[in-house]
Design a protein around this motif. Structure first.
Motif, PDB file in Angstrom:
ATOM      1  N   ILE A 179     -26.560  30.543  18.833  1.00  0.00           N
ATOM      2  CA  ILE A 179     -25.195  30.031  19.005  1.00  0.00           C
ATOM      3  C   ILE A 179     -24.380  30.959  19.899  1.00  0.00           C
ATOM      4  CG2 ILE A 179     -23.014  29.637  17.763  1.00  0.00           C
ATOM      5  CD1 ILE A 179     -24.693  28.537  15.430  1.00  0.00           C
ATOM      6  N   ASN A 180     -24.677  32.270  19.834  1.00  0.00           N
ATOM      7  CA  ASN A 180     -23.950  33.256  20.627  1.00  0.00           C
ATOM      8  C   ASN A 180     -24.626  33.579  21.962  1.00  0.00           C
ATOM      9  OD1 ASN A 180     -21.516  34.615  19.028  1.00  0.00           O
ATOM     10  ND2 ASN A 180     -23.098  34.104  17.535  1.00  0.00           N
ATOM     11  N   SER A 227     -20.006  36.636   5.752  1.00  0.00           N
ATOM     12  CA  SER A 227     -20.592  35.440   6.350  1.00  0.00           C
ATOM     13  C   SER A 227     -21.678  35.830   7.343  1.00  0.00           C
ATOM     14  CB  SER A 227     -19.523  34.591   7.045  1.00  0.00           C
ATOM     15  OG  SER A 227     -19.153  35.171   8.279  1.00  0.00           O
ATOM     16  N   ARG A 228     -22.743  35.037   7.405  1.00  0.00           N
ATOM     17  CA  ARG A 228     -23.851  35.303   8.321  1.00  0.00           C
ATOM     18  C   ARG A 228     -23.376  35.272   9.780  1.00  0.00           C
ATOM     19  NH1 ARG A 228     -28.340  37.330   5.536  1.00  0.00           N
ATOM     20  NH2 ARG A 228     -28.806  36.028   3.724  1.00  0.00           N
ATOM     21  N   GLU A 229     -22.418  34.432  10.057  1.00  0.00           N
ATOM     22  CA  GLU A 229     -21.907  34.324  11.429  1.00  0.00           C
ATOM     23  C   GLU A 229     -21.283  35.644  11.880  1.00  0.00           C
ATOM     24  OE1 GLU A 229     -19.274  31.205  14.117  1.00  0.00           O
ATOM     25  OE2 GLU A 229     -19.137  31.144  11.919  1.00  0.00           O
ATOM     26  N   LYS A 230     -20.463  36.248  11.008  1.00  0.00           N
ATOM     27  CA  LYS A 230     -19.837  37.521  11.350  1.00  0.00           C
ATOM     28  C   LYS A 230     -20.871  38.641  11.415  1.00  0.00           C
ATOM     29  CE  LYS A 230     -15.203  36.434   9.659  1.00  0.00           C
ATOM     30  NZ  LYS A 230     -14.103  36.788   8.742  1.00  0.00           N
ATOM     31  N   TYR A 272     -31.217  33.215   9.327  1.00  0.00           N
ATOM     32  CA  TYR A 272     -29.812  32.990   9.668  1.00  0.00           C
ATOM     33  C   TYR A 272     -29.414  33.781  10.914  1.00  0.00           C
ATOM     34  CZ  TYR A 272     -28.932  30.596   5.223  1.00  0.00           C
ATOM     35  OH  TYR A 272     -28.938  29.701   4.187  1.00  0.00           O
ATOM     36  N   TYR A 302     -27.676  32.174  14.444  1.00  0.00           N
ATOM     37  CA  TYR A 302     -26.405  32.560  15.056  1.00  0.00           C
ATOM     38  C   TYR A 302     -26.589  33.358  16.349  1.00  0.00           C
ATOM     39  CZ  TYR A 302     -23.860  30.534  11.214  1.00  0.00           C
ATOM     40  OH  TYR A 302     -23.337  29.632  10.321  1.00  0.00           O
ATOM     41  N   ASP A 327     -24.272  31.710   4.555  1.00  0.00           N
ATOM     42  CA  ASP A 327     -23.921  30.833   5.665  1.00  0.00           C
ATOM     43  C   ASP A 327     -22.796  29.913   5.198  1.00  0.00           C
ATOM     44  OD1 ASP A 327     -23.711  28.972   7.706  1.00  0.00           O
ATOM     45  OD2 ASP A 327     -25.853  28.945   8.101  1.00  0.00           O
ATOM     46  N   GLU A 342     -21.532  27.434   6.515  1.00  0.00           N
ATOM     47  CA  GLU A 342     -21.759  26.016   6.778  1.00  0.00           C
ATOM     48  C   GLU A 342     -22.526  25.355   5.645  1.00  0.00           C
ATOM     49  OE1 GLU A 342     -23.748  25.723  10.506  1.00  0.00           O
ATOM     50  OE2 GLU A 342     -21.987  26.270  11.690  1.00  0.00           O
TER      51      GLU A 342
END
Length: 418
Positions: free
Chosen positions: A31-32, A399-402, A24, A28, A210, A212
Protein backbone atom coordinates in the motif's frame (compact mmCIF):
# COMPACT_ATOMS: atom_id res chain seq x y z
CA UNK A 1 15.42 5.01 -5.15
CA UNK A 2 13.55 6.05 -8.32
CA UNK A 3 12.08 2.60 -8.97
CA UNK A 4 9.60 1.03 -6.59
CA UNK A 5 11.78 -0.15 -3.66
CA UNK A 6 11.92 -3.93 -3.41
CA UNK A 7 12.60 -6.05 -0.34
CA UNK A 8 13.37 -9.76 -0.07
CA UNK A 9 11.62 -11.11 3.02
CA UNK A 10 12.88 -14.29 4.70
CA UNK A 11 10.51 -15.75 7.30
CA UNK A 12 9.91 -19.08 8.99
CA UNK A 13 6.14 -18.91 8.33
CA UNK A 14 3.93 -16.81 6.08
CA UNK A 15 0.20 -16.76 5.28
CA UNK A 16 -1.79 -18.84 4.53
CA UNK A 17 0.10 -20.46 7.44
CA UNK A 18 0.41 -18.63 10.76
CA UNK A 19 2.42 -15.45 10.28
CA UNK A 20 0.39 -12.34 11.09
CA UNK A 21 3.29 -9.95 11.75
CA UNK A 22 4.96 -10.45 8.36
CA UNK A 23 1.65 -10.98 6.55
CA UNK A 24 0.24 -7.63 7.68
CA UNK A 25 3.59 -5.93 7.09
CA UNK A 26 3.62 -7.08 3.45
CA UNK A 27 0.04 -5.89 3.01
CA UNK A 28 0.92 -2.37 4.12
CA UNK A 29 4.32 -2.31 2.42
CA UNK A 30 2.51 -2.71 -0.90
CA UNK A 31 0.00 0.00 0.00
CA UNK A 32 2.95 2.31 0.73
CA UNK A 33 4.65 1.67 -2.61
CA UNK A 34 7.09 -1.13 -1.71
CA UNK A 35 7.41 -4.51 -3.41
CA UNK A 36 7.91 -7.37 -0.92
CA UNK A 37 9.00 -10.78 -2.23
CA UNK A 38 8.73 -13.54 0.36
CA UNK A 39 10.74 -16.73 0.74
CA UNK A 40 9.61 -19.09 3.49
CA UNK A 41 9.11 -22.70 4.51
CA UNK A 42 6.03 -24.36 3.07
CA UNK A 43 3.60 -25.27 5.86
CA UNK A 44 0.30 -27.06 5.30
CA UNK A 45 -2.05 -24.58 6.98
CA UNK A 46 -4.79 -22.23 5.80
CA UNK A 47 -5.60 -20.26 8.97
CA UNK A 48 -4.35 -16.97 7.45
CA UNK A 49 -5.37 -17.55 3.84
CA UNK A 50 -6.88 -14.05 3.56
CA UNK A 51 -3.52 -12.39 4.31
CA UNK A 52 -1.56 -13.96 1.46
CA UNK A 53 -3.16 -11.62 -1.07
CA UNK A 54 -1.11 -11.09 -4.20
CA UNK A 55 2.29 -11.03 -2.50
CA UNK A 56 4.92 -12.97 -4.45
CA UNK A 57 5.71 -15.97 -2.23
CA UNK A 58 8.29 -18.70 -2.76
CA UNK A 59 7.60 -21.56 -0.34
CA UNK A 60 10.35 -24.16 0.13
CA UNK A 61 9.08 -27.68 0.83
CA UNK A 62 11.00 -29.75 3.36
CA UNK A 63 8.36 -32.40 4.08
CA UNK A 64 6.26 -34.27 1.53
CA UNK A 65 5.06 -37.42 3.29
CA UNK A 66 2.30 -37.95 5.87
CA UNK A 67 1.53 -40.47 8.62
CA UNK A 68 4.35 -42.67 9.91
CA UNK A 69 6.43 -41.96 6.80
CA UNK A 70 6.02 -38.26 7.54
CA UNK A 71 7.39 -38.71 11.07
CA UNK A 72 10.39 -40.60 9.69
CA UNK A 73 10.95 -37.84 7.12
CA UNK A 74 10.71 -35.17 9.83
CA UNK A 75 13.28 -37.02 11.97
CA UNK A 76 15.63 -37.47 9.01
CA UNK A 77 15.30 -33.80 8.05
CA UNK A 78 16.02 -32.69 11.62
CA UNK A 79 19.08 -34.94 11.79
CA UNK A 80 20.39 -33.52 8.49
CA UNK A 81 19.67 -30.03 9.78
CA UNK A 82 21.64 -30.59 12.99
CA UNK A 83 24.57 -32.16 11.12
CA UNK A 84 24.69 -30.03 7.96
CA UNK A 85 22.38 -27.01 8.49
CA UNK A 86 20.24 -28.51 5.74
CA UNK A 87 17.19 -26.24 6.00
CA UNK A 88 19.18 -23.00 5.84
CA UNK A 89 21.33 -24.27 2.95
CA UNK A 90 18.25 -25.21 0.93
CA UNK A 91 16.37 -21.95 1.46
CA UNK A 92 19.59 -19.99 0.76
CA UNK A 93 19.96 -21.65 -2.68
CA UNK A 94 16.36 -20.75 -3.56
CA UNK A 95 16.82 -17.16 -2.37
CA UNK A 96 20.05 -16.80 -4.35
CA UNK A 97 18.10 -17.60 -7.53
CA UNK A 98 15.75 -14.72 -6.71
CA UNK A 99 18.57 -12.20 -6.24
CA UNK A 100 20.08 -13.36 -9.54
CA UNK A 101 16.82 -12.66 -11.37
CA UNK A 102 15.41 -9.61 -9.52
CA UNK A 103 16.65 -6.34 -8.08
CA UNK A 104 16.35 -5.85 -4.32
CA UNK A 105 17.20 -2.90 -2.10
CA UNK A 106 17.52 -4.84 1.14
CA UNK A 107 16.82 -8.11 2.93
CA UNK A 108 14.45 -8.50 5.89
CA UNK A 109 14.48 -11.67 7.98
CA UNK A 110 11.66 -12.19 10.49
CA UNK A 111 12.28 -15.17 12.73
CA UNK A 112 11.25 -17.11 15.80
CA UNK A 113 14.24 -18.84 17.36
CA UNK A 114 16.91 -19.00 14.58
CA UNK A 115 15.74 -20.35 11.20
CA UNK A 116 16.10 -18.82 8.57
CA UNK A 117 18.51 -16.21 9.99
CA UNK A 118 21.74 -17.96 8.87
CA UNK A 119 20.45 -18.15 5.28
CA UNK A 120 19.49 -14.47 5.26
CA UNK A 121 22.84 -13.48 6.77
CA UNK A 122 24.75 -15.54 4.22
CA UNK A 123 22.79 -14.02 1.32
CA UNK A 124 23.38 -10.50 2.65
CA UNK A 125 27.14 -11.15 2.68
CA UNK A 126 27.04 -12.70 -0.80
CA UNK A 127 25.02 -9.90 -2.42
CA UNK A 128 26.17 -6.93 -0.32
CA UNK A 129 22.54 -6.07 0.47
CA UNK A 130 21.82 -4.63 3.93
CA UNK A 131 20.07 -6.98 6.35
CA UNK A 132 17.32 -6.01 8.79
CA UNK A 133 16.46 -8.68 11.38
CA UNK A 134 13.01 -8.82 12.99
CA UNK A 135 12.85 -11.10 16.04
CA UNK A 136 9.36 -11.93 17.28
CA UNK A 137 10.20 -14.43 20.02
CA UNK A 138 13.54 -15.40 21.50
CA UNK A 139 14.67 -18.39 23.54
CA UNK A 140 15.49 -16.26 26.58
CA UNK A 141 11.83 -15.32 27.13
CA UNK A 142 10.64 -18.81 28.05
CA UNK A 143 10.41 -20.37 31.51
CA UNK A 144 11.71 -23.75 30.36
CA UNK A 145 12.03 -25.63 27.09
CA UNK A 146 8.82 -24.30 25.49
CA UNK A 147 10.85 -23.11 22.49
CA UNK A 148 11.14 -26.78 21.45
CA UNK A 149 8.14 -27.32 19.16
CA UNK A 150 8.36 -31.14 19.16
CA UNK A 151 8.73 -33.43 22.14
CA UNK A 152 12.30 -34.63 22.63
CA UNK A 153 12.38 -38.47 22.72
CA UNK A 154 13.79 -40.11 25.85
CA UNK A 155 17.22 -41.48 25.10
CA UNK A 156 19.58 -42.65 27.84
CA UNK A 157 18.65 -39.64 29.97
CA UNK A 158 20.28 -37.26 27.50
CA UNK A 159 17.20 -35.08 26.93
CA UNK A 160 18.41 -32.18 29.09
CA UNK A 161 21.83 -32.26 27.48
CA UNK A 162 20.30 -32.31 23.99
CA UNK A 163 18.03 -29.34 24.76
CA UNK A 164 20.84 -27.35 26.41
CA UNK A 165 23.14 -28.05 23.48
CA UNK A 166 20.42 -27.11 21.00
CA UNK A 167 19.77 -23.83 22.79
CA UNK A 168 23.46 -22.94 23.12
CA UNK A 169 24.14 -23.69 19.46
CA UNK A 170 21.14 -21.73 18.17
CA UNK A 171 21.90 -18.69 20.33
CA UNK A 172 25.49 -18.66 19.08
CA UNK A 173 24.34 -18.77 15.45
CA UNK A 174 21.63 -16.15 16.02
CA UNK A 175 23.92 -13.70 17.80
CA UNK A 176 26.55 -13.96 15.07
CA UNK A 177 23.96 -12.82 12.50
CA UNK A 178 22.64 -10.07 14.78
CA UNK A 179 26.10 -8.52 15.13
CA UNK A 180 26.39 -8.20 11.35
CA UNK A 181 22.86 -6.87 10.73
CA UNK A 182 22.30 -3.28 9.67
CA UNK A 183 19.35 -3.01 12.07
CA UNK A 184 17.24 -5.12 14.43
CA UNK A 185 13.54 -4.79 15.26
CA UNK A 186 11.73 -6.64 18.04
CA UNK A 187 8.45 -6.76 19.91
CA UNK A 188 8.82 -5.51 23.50
CA UNK A 189 11.06 -3.27 25.65
CA UNK A 190 12.38 -6.39 27.39
CA UNK A 191 13.41 -7.91 24.05
CA UNK A 192 15.18 -4.67 23.16
CA UNK A 193 17.22 -4.77 26.38
CA UNK A 194 18.28 -8.39 25.77
CA UNK A 195 19.18 -7.97 22.10
CA UNK A 196 20.91 -4.59 22.12
CA UNK A 197 23.97 -6.22 23.70
CA UNK A 198 24.58 -7.81 20.29
CA UNK A 199 23.77 -4.78 18.15
CA UNK A 200 22.98 -1.23 19.31
CA UNK A 201 21.03 -0.45 16.12
CA UNK A 202 17.72 -1.75 17.41
CA UNK A 203 14.12 -0.50 17.38
CA UNK A 204 10.95 -1.49 19.19
CA UNK A 205 7.96 -2.28 16.95
CA UNK A 206 5.21 -4.00 18.90
CA UNK A 207 2.87 -6.63 17.50
CA UNK A 208 -0.45 -5.06 16.60
CA UNK A 209 -3.87 -5.24 14.94
CA UNK A 210 -5.27 -4.44 11.52
CA UNK A 211 -7.90 -1.73 12.02
CA UNK A 212 -9.62 -2.80 8.78
CA UNK A 213 -10.41 -6.16 10.38
CA UNK A 214 -10.46 -5.59 14.15
CA UNK A 215 -12.77 -2.86 15.46
CA UNK A 216 -15.51 -2.58 18.12
CA UNK A 217 -19.02 -3.89 17.40
CA UNK A 218 -21.78 -3.76 20.02
CA UNK A 219 -23.10 -7.27 20.59
CA UNK A 220 -25.48 -8.46 23.33
CA UNK A 221 -25.34 -12.23 23.68
CA UNK A 222 -27.56 -14.57 25.69
CA UNK A 223 -24.46 -15.95 27.43
CA UNK A 224 -21.72 -14.08 29.27
CA UNK A 225 -18.57 -15.23 27.47
CA UNK A 226 -15.02 -15.05 28.74
CA UNK A 227 -12.93 -15.90 25.68
CA UNK A 228 -9.37 -17.10 25.15
CA UNK A 229 -7.84 -17.59 21.71
CA UNK A 230 -4.46 -19.19 21.04
CA UNK A 231 -2.07 -21.70 22.61
CA UNK A 232 -1.11 -22.03 26.26
CA UNK A 233 2.44 -23.40 25.60
CA UNK A 234 2.75 -24.43 29.28
CA UNK A 235 1.10 -23.78 32.65
CA UNK A 236 4.32 -22.08 33.78
CA UNK A 237 4.10 -19.62 30.89
CA UNK A 238 0.32 -19.12 30.96
CA UNK A 239 -1.44 -19.90 34.21
CA UNK A 240 -5.26 -19.65 34.55
CA UNK A 241 -5.41 -20.48 38.29
CA UNK A 242 -6.45 -16.99 39.48
CA UNK A 243 -9.46 -17.05 37.15
CA UNK A 244 -10.49 -20.53 38.25
CA UNK A 245 -10.14 -19.63 41.92
CA UNK A 246 -12.23 -16.48 41.48
CA UNK A 247 -14.90 -18.40 39.57
CA UNK A 248 -15.13 -20.95 42.38
CA UNK A 249 -16.00 -18.15 44.81
CA UNK A 250 -18.58 -16.65 42.44
CA UNK A 251 -20.19 -20.06 41.88
CA UNK A 252 -20.26 -20.75 45.63
CA UNK A 253 -22.20 -17.51 46.10
CA UNK A 254 -24.80 -18.66 43.56
CA UNK A 255 -24.18 -15.67 41.28
CA UNK A 256 -23.53 -17.56 38.02
CA UNK A 257 -24.76 -20.74 36.30
CA UNK A 258 -23.31 -22.54 33.29
CA UNK A 259 -26.40 -21.62 31.25
CA UNK A 260 -25.51 -17.94 31.58
CA UNK A 261 -21.73 -17.96 31.95
CA UNK A 262 -19.07 -19.76 29.89
CA UNK A 263 -15.31 -19.66 29.46
CA UNK A 264 -14.58 -20.40 25.80
CA UNK A 265 -11.23 -21.79 24.71
CA UNK A 266 -10.31 -21.59 21.02
CA UNK A 267 -7.09 -23.54 21.08
CA UNK A 268 -5.22 -26.71 20.06
CA UNK A 269 -5.32 -30.19 21.59
CA UNK A 270 -2.10 -29.78 23.61
CA UNK A 271 -3.42 -26.58 25.19
CA UNK A 272 -6.75 -28.24 25.90
CA UNK A 273 -4.91 -30.95 27.87
CA UNK A 274 -3.11 -28.28 29.94
CA UNK A 275 -6.43 -26.57 30.71
CA UNK A 276 -8.14 -29.84 31.64
CA UNK A 277 -5.25 -30.83 33.90
CA UNK A 278 -5.68 -27.51 35.67
CA UNK A 279 -9.47 -27.53 35.84
CA UNK A 280 -9.64 -30.99 37.42
CA UNK A 281 -8.58 -29.27 40.66
CA UNK A 282 -11.71 -27.11 40.46
CA UNK A 283 -14.63 -29.56 40.05
CA UNK A 284 -17.29 -26.93 40.76
CA UNK A 285 -16.50 -24.97 37.59
CA UNK A 286 -15.70 -27.71 35.07
CA UNK A 287 -19.14 -27.38 33.49
CA UNK A 288 -18.41 -23.71 32.72
CA UNK A 289 -15.59 -24.63 30.31
CA UNK A 290 -16.37 -24.75 26.59
CA UNK A 291 -13.68 -26.05 24.22
CA UNK A 292 -13.35 -25.21 20.52
CA UNK A 293 -10.75 -25.98 17.89
CA UNK A 294 -8.72 -23.27 16.24
CA UNK A 295 -10.81 -21.23 13.82
CA UNK A 296 -9.86 -19.24 10.74
CA UNK A 297 -8.38 -15.83 11.49
CA UNK A 298 -11.31 -14.26 9.64
CA UNK A 299 -13.69 -15.60 12.32
CA UNK A 300 -11.77 -14.16 15.26
CA UNK A 301 -13.15 -10.55 15.15
CA UNK A 302 -16.73 -11.81 15.53
CA UNK A 303 -15.75 -14.15 18.37
CA UNK A 304 -13.98 -11.33 20.21
CA UNK A 305 -16.82 -8.83 19.73
CA UNK A 306 -19.46 -11.19 21.10
CA UNK A 307 -17.42 -11.70 24.29
CA UNK A 308 -17.95 -9.94 27.61
CA UNK A 309 -14.33 -10.36 28.78
CA UNK A 310 -11.22 -11.26 26.78
CA UNK A 311 -8.69 -13.41 28.58
CA UNK A 312 -4.91 -13.13 28.46
CA UNK A 313 -2.87 -15.76 30.30
CA UNK A 314 0.69 -15.18 31.43
CA UNK A 315 2.69 -15.25 34.66
CA UNK A 316 4.88 -12.95 36.71
CA UNK A 317 7.97 -11.91 34.76
CA UNK A 318 11.11 -12.77 36.73
CA UNK A 319 14.18 -14.98 36.36
CA UNK A 320 11.94 -18.06 36.27
CA UNK A 321 8.89 -16.51 34.60
CA UNK A 322 8.02 -15.53 31.03
CA UNK A 323 9.70 -12.37 29.80
CA UNK A 324 8.44 -9.74 27.38
CA UNK A 325 5.59 -11.89 26.03
CA UNK A 326 3.07 -9.67 24.22
CA UNK A 327 1.16 -11.87 21.80
CA UNK A 328 -0.70 -10.68 18.71
CA UNK A 329 -4.01 -11.67 20.29
CA UNK A 330 -3.52 -9.08 23.03
CA UNK A 331 -3.42 -6.27 20.47
CA UNK A 332 -6.41 -7.69 18.62
CA UNK A 333 -8.22 -7.70 21.97
CA UNK A 334 -7.29 -4.03 22.36
CA UNK A 335 -8.76 -3.20 18.96
CA UNK A 336 -12.27 -4.51 19.68
CA UNK A 337 -12.50 -2.61 22.97
CA UNK A 338 -13.85 -5.37 25.20
CA UNK A 339 -12.52 -5.53 28.81
CA UNK A 340 -9.28 -7.48 29.04
CA UNK A 341 -8.46 -9.72 31.99
CA UNK A 342 -4.79 -10.70 32.30
CA UNK A 343 -3.94 -13.45 34.78
CA UNK A 344 -1.44 -13.64 36.34
CA UNK A 345 -0.24 -10.08 35.56
CA UNK A 346 3.38 -10.12 34.44
CA UNK A 347 4.28 -6.91 36.31
CA UNK A 348 6.29 -6.08 33.20
CA UNK A 349 5.85 -4.90 29.61
CA UNK A 350 2.36 -6.35 29.11
CA UNK A 351 0.99 -4.92 32.34
CA UNK A 352 2.44 -1.52 31.49
CA UNK A 353 0.54 -1.42 28.18
CA UNK A 354 -2.70 -2.65 29.77
CA UNK A 355 -2.48 0.15 32.33
CA UNK A 356 -1.44 2.79 29.80
CA UNK A 357 -4.28 1.93 27.42
CA UNK A 358 -6.77 1.57 30.32
CA UNK A 359 -8.00 -1.59 28.61
CA UNK A 360 -8.63 -3.87 31.57
CA UNK A 361 -7.07 -5.57 34.59
CA UNK A 362 -3.63 -7.08 34.99
CA UNK A 363 -4.40 -9.10 38.11
CA UNK A 364 -2.01 -10.03 40.91
CA UNK A 365 -4.44 -11.84 43.24
CA UNK A 366 -7.76 -13.66 43.41
CA UNK A 367 -9.65 -10.75 45.01
CA UNK A 368 -8.92 -8.52 42.01
CA UNK A 369 -10.13 -11.15 39.55
CA UNK A 370 -13.23 -11.88 41.65
CA UNK A 371 -14.24 -8.22 41.77
CA UNK A 372 -13.54 -7.68 38.06
CA UNK A 373 -15.46 -10.70 36.77
CA UNK A 374 -18.36 -10.33 39.21
CA UNK A 375 -18.88 -6.63 38.42
CA UNK A 376 -18.85 -7.21 34.67
CA UNK A 377 -21.29 -10.10 35.03
CA UNK A 378 -23.66 -8.06 37.21
CA UNK A 379 -23.56 -5.25 34.63
CA UNK A 380 -24.21 -7.71 31.80
CA UNK A 381 -27.14 -9.29 33.65
CA UNK A 382 -28.70 -5.86 34.13
CA UNK A 383 -28.63 -5.37 30.35
CA UNK A 384 -25.55 -3.18 30.03
CA UNK A 385 -23.19 -3.70 27.11
CA UNK A 386 -19.46 -3.98 27.88
CA UNK A 387 -18.08 -0.45 28.10
CA UNK A 388 -15.09 0.43 25.93
CA UNK A 389 -13.20 2.54 28.46
CA UNK A 390 -9.79 2.23 26.83
CA UNK A 391 -7.68 5.19 25.76
CA UNK A 392 -8.40 5.26 22.01
CA UNK A 393 -5.33 7.32 21.14
CA UNK A 394 -3.02 4.92 22.96
CA UNK A 395 -4.70 1.90 21.37
CA UNK A 396 -4.41 3.40 17.88
CA UNK A 397 -0.60 3.43 18.19
CA UNK A 398 -0.63 -0.34 17.76
CA UNK A 399 -2.27 -0.46 14.33
CA UNK A 400 -0.44 -2.54 11.71
CA UNK A 401 -0.66 0.37 9.28
CA UNK A 402 1.28 2.68 11.60
CA UNK A 403 3.78 -0.07 12.39
CA UNK A 404 4.45 -0.59 8.68
CA UNK A 405 5.40 3.10 8.50
CA UNK A 406 7.87 2.49 11.35
CA UNK A 407 9.42 -0.38 9.40
CA UNK A 408 9.59 1.71 6.22
CA UNK A 409 11.43 4.54 7.99
CA UNK A 410 14.01 2.01 9.19
CA UNK A 411 14.32 0.49 5.71
CA UNK A 412 14.87 3.90 4.12
CA UNK A 413 17.49 4.79 6.69
CA UNK A 414 19.32 1.50 6.17
CA UNK A 415 19.29 1.80 2.36
CA UNK A 416 20.39 5.45 2.44
CA UNK A 417 23.32 4.53 4.68
CA UNK A 418 24.66 2.00 2.17
Amino acid sequence: MCEKPSILVFCDMFPPAFGPRVGYLCKYLKINGWKPVVITEYIEDQIFEFLKGDTEVHAVKYYRKTGFAGKVEWGWTMLRDVLTDYKNRKIYREALKLTDSQRFDLILCSAYRTFPLPAAGRLARKTGLPLVVDLRDIMEQYTGNEFITHKIPHFLGLEKWLVANFKRRNLKIRNRVLRRAAHITTVSPWHVEVLKQFNPNISLIYNGFDSEIFYPIDSKEDIFYITYTGRLISAEMRNPDLLFQAMERIVAEGIITSKQFQVRWFTDEKSKVIIQNKICKYPEIQEFMCYHDYVSATEIPKILNESAILLILTNKADEKGPQGVMTTKFFEYLAVGKPILCVRGDEGCLEEVINKTKSGLSAHNVDEVYDFVKQHFVDWKSGKLPVNSSDKEEVAKFSREKQAVQFIEIFKQVVDNE
